[in-house]
Design a protein around this motif. Structure first.
Motif, PDB file in Angstrom:
ATOM      1  N   GLU A 130       0.864  -1.421   0.328  1.00 14.57           N
ATOM      2  CA  GLU A 130       0.115  -0.001  -0.020  1.00 14.57           C
ATOM      3  C   GLU A 130       0.943   1.001   0.072  1.00 14.57           C
ATOM      4  O   GLU A 130       1.462   0.969   0.101  1.00 14.57           O
ATOM      5  CB  GLU A 130      -1.068   0.159   0.849  1.00 14.57           C
ATOM      6  N   CYS A 131      -0.006   2.357  -0.471  1.00 12.30           N
ATOM      7  CA  CYS A 131       0.643   3.709  -0.792  1.00 12.30           C
ATOM      8  C   CYS A 131      -0.289   4.640   0.237  1.00 12.30           C
ATOM      9  O   CYS A 131      -0.967   4.680   0.184  1.00 12.30           O
ATOM     10  CB  CYS A 131       1.184   4.350  -1.529  1.00 12.30           C
ATOM     11  N   ALA A 132      -0.013   5.345   1.250  1.00 12.15           N
ATOM     12  CA  ALA A 132      -0.103   6.373   2.114  1.00 12.15           C
ATOM     13  C   ALA A 132      -0.137   7.739   2.281  1.00 12.15           C
ATOM     14  O   ALA A 132       0.947   7.649   2.050  1.00 12.15           O
ATOM     15  CB  ALA A 132      -0.824   5.943   3.556  1.00 12.15           C
ATOM     16  N   LEU A 133      -0.543   8.733   1.982  1.00 16.40           N
ATOM     17  CA  LEU A 133      -0.365  10.357   2.239  1.00 16.40           C
ATOM     18  C   LEU A 133      -0.937  10.801   3.272  1.00 16.40           C
ATOM     19  O   LEU A 133      -2.189  10.947   3.453  1.00 16.40           O
ATOM     20  CB  LEU A 133      -0.455  10.917   0.879  1.00 16.40           C
ATOM     21  N   ILE A 134      -0.150  10.719   4.254  1.00 20.23           N
ATOM     22  CA  ILE A 134      -0.458  11.326   6.159  1.00 20.23           C
ATOM     23  C   ILE A 134      -0.615  12.841   6.001  1.00 20.23           C
ATOM     24  O   ILE A 134       0.592  13.505   4.786  1.00 20.23           O
ATOM     25  CB  ILE A 134       0.202  10.720   6.668  1.00 20.23           C
ATOM     26  N   ASP A 135      -1.913  13.707   5.761  1.00 16.61           N
ATOM     27  CA  ASP A 135      -1.514  15.349   5.940  1.00 16.61           C
ATOM     28  C   ASP A 135      -1.928  15.480   7.777  1.00 16.61           C
ATOM     29  O   ASP A 135      -2.812  16.180   8.197  1.00 16.61           O
ATOM     30  CB  ASP A 135      -2.835  15.778   5.454  1.00 16.61           C
ATOM     31  N   PRO A 136      -0.531  16.340   7.807  1.00 15.55           N
ATOM     32  CA  PRO A 136      -0.146  16.771   9.467  1.00 15.55           C
ATOM     33  C   PRO A 136      -1.338  18.005   9.555  1.00 15.55           C
ATOM     34  O   PRO A 136      -1.669  18.792  10.419  1.00 15.55           O
ATOM     35  CB  PRO A 136       1.099  16.796   9.363  1.00 15.55           C
ATOM     36  N   GLN A 137      -1.605  19.049   8.119  1.00 14.51           N
ATOM     37  CA  GLN A 137      -2.369  19.898   8.395  1.00 14.51           C
ATOM     38  C   GLN A 137      -4.043  19.356   8.586  1.00 14.51           C
ATOM     39  O   GLN A 137      -4.454  20.270   9.506  1.00 14.51           O
ATOM     40  CB  GLN A 137      -2.089  20.752   7.247  1.00 14.51           C
ATOM     41  N   SER A 138      -4.462  18.380   8.578  1.00 13.28           N
ATOM     42  CA  SER A 138      -5.025  18.242   8.792  1.00 13.28           C
ATOM     43  C   SER A 138      -5.960  17.991  10.554  1.00 13.28           C
ATOM     44  O   SER A 138      -6.466  17.772  11.423  1.00 13.28           O
ATOM     45  CB  SER A 138      -5.681  17.193   8.386  1.00 13.28           C
ATOM     46  N   GLY A 139      -4.577  18.205  11.065  1.00 10.99           N
ATOM     47  CA  GLY A 139      -4.499  17.879  12.482  1.00 10.99           C
ATOM     48  C   GLY A 139      -4.393  16.890  13.246  1.00 10.99           C
ATOM     49  O   GLY A 139      -4.861  16.402  14.370  1.00 10.99           O
ATOM     50  N   VAL A 140      -4.170  15.892  12.475  1.00 10.95           N
ATOM     51  CA  VAL A 140      -4.079  14.047  12.811  1.00 10.95           C
ATOM     52  C   VAL A 140      -2.544  14.701  13.806  1.00 10.95           C
ATOM     53  O   VAL A 140      -1.758  15.268  13.534  1.00 10.95           O
ATOM     54  CB  VAL A 140      -3.621  13.083  12.012  1.00 10.95           C
ATOM     55  N   ASP A 141      -2.712  13.613  15.020  1.00 10.23           N
ATOM     56  CA  ASP A 141      -1.936  13.482  15.875  1.00 10.23           C
ATOM     57  C   ASP A 141      -0.625  11.941  15.444  1.00 10.23           C
ATOM     58  O   ASP A 141      -1.234  10.907  15.296  1.00 10.23           O
ATOM     59  CB  ASP A 141      -2.581  12.426  17.299  1.00 10.23           C
ATOM     60  N   LEU A 142       0.266  12.541  15.064  1.00  9.70           N
ATOM     61  CA  LEU A 142       1.600  12.261  14.920  1.00  9.70           C
ATOM     62  C   LEU A 142       2.373  10.983  15.426  1.00  9.70           C
ATOM     63  O   LEU A 142       3.530  10.524  14.878  1.00  9.70           O
ATOM     64  CB  LEU A 142       2.210  13.026  13.541  1.00  9.70           C
ATOM     65  N   THR A 143       1.610  10.493  16.791  1.00  8.39           N
ATOM     66  CA  THR A 143       2.521   9.920  17.519  1.00  8.39           C
ATOM     67  C   THR A 143       3.230   9.208  17.303  1.00  8.39           C
ATOM     68  O   THR A 143       3.679   9.118  17.729  1.00  8.39           O
ATOM     69  CB  THR A 143       2.292  10.243  19.213  1.00  8.39           C
ATOM     70  N   ASP A 144       1.858   8.380  16.881  1.00  9.17           N
ATOM     71  CA  ASP A 144       1.811   6.983  16.715  1.00  9.17           C
ATOM     72  C   ASP A 144       3.325   5.974  15.556  1.00  9.17           C
ATOM     73  O   ASP A 144       3.633   5.354  15.725  1.00  9.17           O
ATOM     74  CB  ASP A 144       0.983   6.181  16.141  1.00  9.17           C
ATOM     75  N   PHE A 145       3.245   7.689  14.661  1.00 14.64           N
ATOM     76  CA  PHE A 145       3.918   7.593  13.069  1.00 14.64           C
ATOM     77  C   PHE A 145       5.196   7.334  13.512  1.00 14.64           C
ATOM     78  O   PHE A 145       6.330   6.968  13.349  1.00 14.64           O
ATOM     79  CB  PHE A 145       3.259   8.766  12.318  1.00 14.64           C
ATOM     80  N   TRP A 146       5.721   8.444  14.547  1.00 14.23           N
ATOM     81  CA  TRP A 146       7.117   9.131  15.121  1.00 14.23           C
ATOM     82  C   TRP A 146       7.458   7.547  15.726  1.00 14.23           C
ATOM     83  O   TRP A 146       8.880   7.665  15.897  1.00 14.23           O
ATOM     84  CB  TRP A 146       6.639  10.427  16.049  1.00 14.23           C
TER      85      TRP A 146
END
Length: 391
Positions: free
Chosen positions: A54-70
């Protein structure tokens, strides 16, 4: 338009589910799009990830919490695939407050299997997986929302082929017994990307600092600290506040009066900030001599060193050409200078990169044999080409 299917992540649940899937994979590729040329801290605008599935694009500008990704970026059990990833790694450290681990840089690895260094992503994609990439969005505005279909397609292509390229390049590394080399150099890249820049490093990077006295270097340190403080307060990149050449010029002149500082070409700061610079210069010039930083080591080299440097350059360039290794990845001119000086003056206390790690495995015995006199250097013509032979 590309034919890469992708998912745009704008909600926390979507991101949490993605991270759960990534955590069960052996490896995933990632890339970032950010803007940093007009503010103090870079602003992350998009994060792209890809696996074989799969390929996914995460949009931080949407306000999603990136903690799990970090946390995944810092997971030593998961291999993270990047291409020319030093800036992406720095972003992870600065914004995610994580220490990236188990990162594999394809640009570095490519230089160890005859694909050149530094090779662009488009060049590697064509050479490794036969894909032609079009870099049409290089200067696009990643802050603006909504992102266009063209921007999203571009972002997906930037990461989608990295897992396939990783598999192929890693196999080539293994066939040459160089996989550990790529891992080691990728770790070195990460360490340099997240390393806190000390005053000594900042001084060395300034053109002209090598000719300054210890007192003038103290002024340089004071100006760099004040520049950084002003930049942080005003949310601007430090070099847009005060150019590097002005730091050196102010250190040489020692001026403290704002009216004099304002006369320098390229100086555009208001009076209040000029007074702050003047005060910083005055404090540094008034400090006791024992508090001044040490003089920078000379990078000038003797005629003897120049002869050895030229010899080493020729030997290593030809050796790299014959062994599918990028010379530009193996050693810089300063690395060769350090090696030459270690031969002439002894090893000393400072580390010499050509005497350790994968570089020593690649060329250490060769260099030691030549410079000790145990081997001779000959030039021979074979199949219409000249080669260096070590005998």
């Amino acid at each position: 338009m590309s034919n890469i299917p992708y998912t745009l992540i704008t909600r926390d649940k979507e991101l949490n589910d993605l991270c759960a899937r990534l955590a069960t994979s052996e490896a995933f590729a990632f890339d970032t799009e950010f803007v940093g040329e007009d503010q103090y801290e870079p602003e992350i605008c998009l994060v792209q990830v890809a696996t074989d599935d799969e390929c996914a694009l995460i949009d931080p500008q949407s306000g999603v919490d990136l903690t799990d990704f970090w946390q995944l970026i810092g997971d030593a059990e998961l291999c993270k695939i990047v291409h020319a990833g030093s800036e992406d790694i720095a972003i992870c450290r600065r914004l995610g407050r994580c220490d990236p681990r188990n990162v594999f840089d394809l640009q570095i690895a490519a230089g160890m299997v005859g694909l050149g260094y530094p090779a662009s992503l488009a060049k590697l994609a064509k050479a490794v997986v036969g894909v032609t990439m079009h870099k049409s969005q290089t200067l696009t505005n990643w802050r603006k929302r909504p992102l266009t279909a063209e921007q999203l397609d571009y972002a997906a292509v930037d990461v989608a082929y990295l897992p396939r390229m990783h598999a192929t390049i890693r196999q080539r590394l293994r066939s040459r017994k160089r996989e550990e080399w790529a891992v080691e150099e990728s770790q070195r890249m990460c360490a340099n990307a997240v390393r806190i820049v000390e005053p000594d490093d900042q001084r060395r990077r300034l053109k002209g600092a090598g000719s300054l006295s210890r007192r003038e270097l103290a002024v340089v340190d004071a100006l760099l600290a004040e520049r950084d403080a002003i930049a942080r307060e005003r949310n601007r990149p430090p070099r847009t506040v005060l150019k590097d050449f002005l730091v050196i010029e102010l250190a040489r002149r020692g001026w403290t009066e704002p009216s004099k500082l304002a006369t320098l070409r390229g100086m555009s700061l208001p009076q209040a900030l000029l007074r702050r610079l003047g005060s910083a210069i005055e404090r540094a010039r008034s400090a006791p001599p024992e508090s001044h930083p040490p003089a920078l080591p000379s990078r000038e080299h003797s005629e003897e060193e120049e002869i050895i440097l030229s010899l080493l350059t020729g030997i290593l360039r030809d050796h790299c050409r014959q062994n599918a290794l990028a010379y530009s990845l193996l050693a810089t001119r300063n690395d060769l200078k350090d090696y030459a000086r270690s031969v002439i003056n002894g090893s000393g206390s400072d580390p010499v990169v050509l005497r350790s790690g994968w570089r020593h495995q690649a060329v250490g015995k060769l260099l030691d044999a030549v410079l000790s006199g145990r081997s001779a250097v000959r030039i021979r013509q074979e199949n219409g080409q000249f080669h260096v032979h070590i005998e």
